[in-house]
Structure formats: C-alpha cells, structure tokens
Design a protein around this motif. Structure first.
Motif, mmCIF file in Angstrom:
data_model
loop_
_atom_site.group_PDB
_atom_site.id
_atom_site.type_symbol
_atom_site.label_atom_id
_atom_site.label_comp_id
_atom_site.label_asym_id
_atom_site.label_seq_id
_atom_site.Cartn_x
_atom_site.Cartn_y
_atom_site.Cartn_z
ATOM 1 N N HIS A 10 -2.540 -2.904 -2.668
ATOM 2 C CA HIS A 10 -3.014 -4.170 -2.099
ATOM 3 C C HIS A 10 -2.914 -5.316 -3.111
ATOM 4 N N CYS A 35 0.849 -1.202 0.000
ATOM 5 C CA CYS A 35 0.000 0.000 0.000
ATOM 6 C C CYS A 35 0.882 1.250 0.000
ATOM 7 N N GLU A 39 -2.424 1.523 10.201
ATOM 8 C CA GLU A 39 -3.465 2.161 9.385
ATOM 9 C C GLU A 39 -4.367 1.115 8.750
ATOM 10 N N GLU A 40 -3.774 0.002 8.329
ATOM 11 C CA GLU A 40 -4.544 -1.021 7.602
ATOM 12 C C GLU A 40 -5.536 -1.742 8.513
ATOM 13 N N HIS A 67 3.103 2.282 2.178
ATOM 14 C CA HIS A 67 3.385 2.968 3.445
ATOM 15 C C HIS A 67 4.893 3.107 3.673
HETATM 16 ZN ZN LIG Z 1 -3.947 0.028 2.228
#
Ligand SMILES: [Zn+2]
Ligand SMILES: [Zn+2]
Length: 391
Positions: free
Chosen positions: A353, A101, A136-137, A103
């Motif tokens: 993802h 994602c 966060e996920e 990050h």
């Molecule tokens: Zn994500």
C-alpha cells in the motif's frame, strides 16, 4: 517428492504476464481488462473456465481425470487508488491506480501454476478449482465468491500473499490466528448548537466526541483480556466549521480489529454502551453503526503443516509469522472450508500500500512450483491415506 523446477519458457511467460498486469491495475469490482486477460490466457491453454455470475473475476478447473478430492487455489486480482512511484519500467499506465499490494503477483503466480498443472492434468489425483477473486481491497469480493456456491464440495483452500519484509526465498506460515477481523464503526452525536460564548444555551457535541474518543481506548485495556489481541482506532472526526459556534452534530469513524468472535462481540457491545452513555450524560442523542468486515483469518493446522513441509522440500526457508492486525478476506472461505493462507517473501524496503512498493520478480521461480507442488502433495497425501504428507 522431489523438488519441482520450472522451465525458462514458463518463467518468461510469467514475467511478461506479471508486467502486463502491473501496467494495468484496476480497482475492486472494475477488474474488466484483468478478467479478460486471465480468461484469454486460460483459454489459450485449454483450461476449463467455469460460469461466473459476477461481473469480474474468473473461475476455472483443472484435473478430474482421476477420482480424488476437490481443492481450491485462490488469488485476488484488484489494485489500489495510489499513484505509482516505484520507478519500474513497467509501472502503472493509469494515473492514481497501482498494484501496490502485490495482487498482480498473486494472480500471475496462480495463472502460471495453472499452466503447469494443466500439463500434468492426467496425473492429478483430484481436481483443482482456480479462483481469481475480484475486490479484496474493498467491496467484499470473497464473500461474493462464496455466495455463488462455487465452493460446495471443496475440501481445502490455499492462498498466498506477498510479504515485502521477508527476503525472496522465504515462506511465512502460522497455524491459527493469521489476520484479524476488520470491522468499521460510525458514531454521530446530535445536539442543539449554540453560541460558543453561551454553552449553557445548547449542547456541546465536541466535548461528547472527546469523551468518546478517550473512553473507547479503555475497552481494550479494561474490558478485554490482555491475552486476546484487539485494537480500537478512531480515525476520522468531523464537526463544526468555525471558532465561535458550537455545532449541532459530530461524526466519528474508526475501525476495530480482533481475532476471537466473543471479543469482537464484546467490543461492539461496549462501543455502543459508551456512545449511549456519553450521549445521555451530555443530554444529546446518538447514532451508532457497526459495519461487519471480513472475519479473522484462522489457519487450519493440517493444511498449514502441508505448506510448511512442501515449502521446505522446494528449498524455501520457512519462518513462523506473528499474527497481523491487518485483514484479509480469505477468511470468508475459511468460514465454510478449512484453509491456510501464507506469505511469500518478495524483499522490498517499502510496505504494501506504499507508492514505492515493488516485488522481486525472482520470487516467481520458486513460488510457482510451490503452488504446483502443494497440489501434487495434497493429492498424493490423500491417495495414500494421509500418511506421506499430512502427518
Ligand atoms: Zn492490500
Ligand atoms: Zn493484498
């Protein structure tokens, strides 16, 4: 304001950090090595770390040498339970873990921007709070950060997310609705199981489940204004285990996406009514559970215009994005302070993802100076009473 550029040394540092983080993905609330590395880098540049009551994540501060506002920059740091298939030379070294994602990009970008901001700390007309947010996920990381009280006195917050659909060199912004609220529902129907050949001797929770799935779709089309975006998706059903038995119970799980708080409340109310009504009509009982997720990301007008203006000055093409029904817990910060969340183009054929997702590291050359320039522009705008940049 002139265009900021980075030295090759900073770019090299950012790239090697990025590769390290990409090789070492960790799941929500388990970002221990990531946290350690971030702390090491910040400490080696004499950046002040702040106490963190959470087990992972890092908070730090730069500036405060001159009076001025306190603003926050946020990056998330967790990865996903995905087996990487990107083919990168610096792919994940942990099976079934991947920074899919971006990050790792977000946190490297913030680290490198912090190093650059530290170099000009004495010139900053204010203080920058750096938030390396865990989880966060999953596991409500932003909410946990907010609950530490860290953001008291912060007057604005900025955050970014990579966007594979935008080419490198493009920034995506949007005033107002940006990411939807993400809620989760569980419905269980309980009845009396019976022989499939004798349904009259018991209850059929399978029929009730089917009625609920179909009826739930009527909420968005019949109960919500067509001008209010919302989604109800039933994503998981479990019931029965063979062909000739009507089971005792049935479970449904799903998600609701919306922007407006009244729409959100209305969908919750209608789902509960449907579950109750369908259970009553079938002579069975039900349990309905709604789990609040992150609220909607709604971007502050003034701050979004600052990003737009600074990004253009930094040589980016700026595009206005459509709102996304996907969620982002950056919204938790926006519940207490104005903030804006924007996208950085990292051009990739695969979505976030996805096991083949990868970012274009070239994007760092512009995204790092953008964060630095944003901070400077905000402080300069505040110092000149908002006239230069905040219009
Ligand atoms: Zn994500
Ligand atoms: Zn993300």
């Amino acid at each position: 304001m002139t265009q900021l550029e980075l030295g090759t040394e900073t770019i090299q540092t950012a790239l090697s950090l990025f590769k390290w983080f990409h090789r070492h993905p960790e799941l929500a609330l388990n970002e221990f090595e990531t946290t350690k590395k971030i702390r090491e880098v910040l400490e080696s540049h004499r950046i002040d770390l702040l106490p963190n009551p959470l087990n992972t994540g890092v908070f730090a501060k730069i500036g405060g040498k001159k009076p001025g506002p306190l603003i926050a920059l946020r990056a998330d740091i967790d990865a996903l339970p995905i087996g990487e298939e990107s083919g990168l030379s610096y792919a994940s070294e942990t099976p079934n873990r991947m920074h899919a994602c971006g990050h790792d990009f977000h946190l490297t970008n913030l680290l490198a921007a912090a190093i650059e901001l530290k170099k000009i700390e004495h010139q900053l007309d204010g203080t920058v709070l750096l938030i390396f947010q865990p989880a966060e996920e999953a596991e409500h990381g932003a909410e946990k950060v907010v609950n530490t009280g860290l953001l008291t006195d912060v007057e604005a917050i900025f955050g970014l997310h990579v966007n594979p659909e935008l080419p490198t060199g493009v920034i995506g912004v949007k005033v107002g609705n940006f990411n939807a609220a993400v809620d989760r529902i569980f419905v269980t129907f309980h009845g009396k199981g019976t022989h499939a050949a004798h349904p009259e001797s018991g209850n059929d929770v399978i029929v009730a489940t089917g009625e609920f799935i179909v009826s739930a779709q009527s909420i968005v089309s019949r109960n919500i204004s067509p001008f209010e975006p919302s989604v109800v998706s039933i994503t998981h059903i479990e019931s029965g285990n063979t062909w000739n038995v009507l089971p005792n119970s049935s479970l449904l799980e799903g998600t609701v996406r919306s922007f407006d708080s009244q729409v959100r409340a209305k969908i919750k109310e209608r789902l509960q009514e449907l579950a109750d009504g369908i259970a009553a009509a079938n002579g069975i009982t039900n349990e309905f559970r709604w789990v609040d997720g992150a609220p909607a990301v709604v971007n502050d007008h003034r701050l979004t215009k600052i990003v737009e203006r600074v990004a253009k000055k930094q040589g980016f093409e700026v595009t206005e994005l459509d709102p996304s029904m996907g969620g982002e817990d950056f919204s938790c910060y926006q519940q207490i302070i104005p903030g804006t969340f924007f996208n950085v183009g990292v051009g990739c054929a695969h979505p976030v993802h996805n096991s083949k997702f990868k970012v274009d590291p070239e994007a760092f050359k512009t995204s790092i100076p953008l964060f630095v320039a944003l901070v400077k522009a905000y402080f300069e705008g505040s110092a000149s009473d908002g006239q230069t940049i905040l219009s």
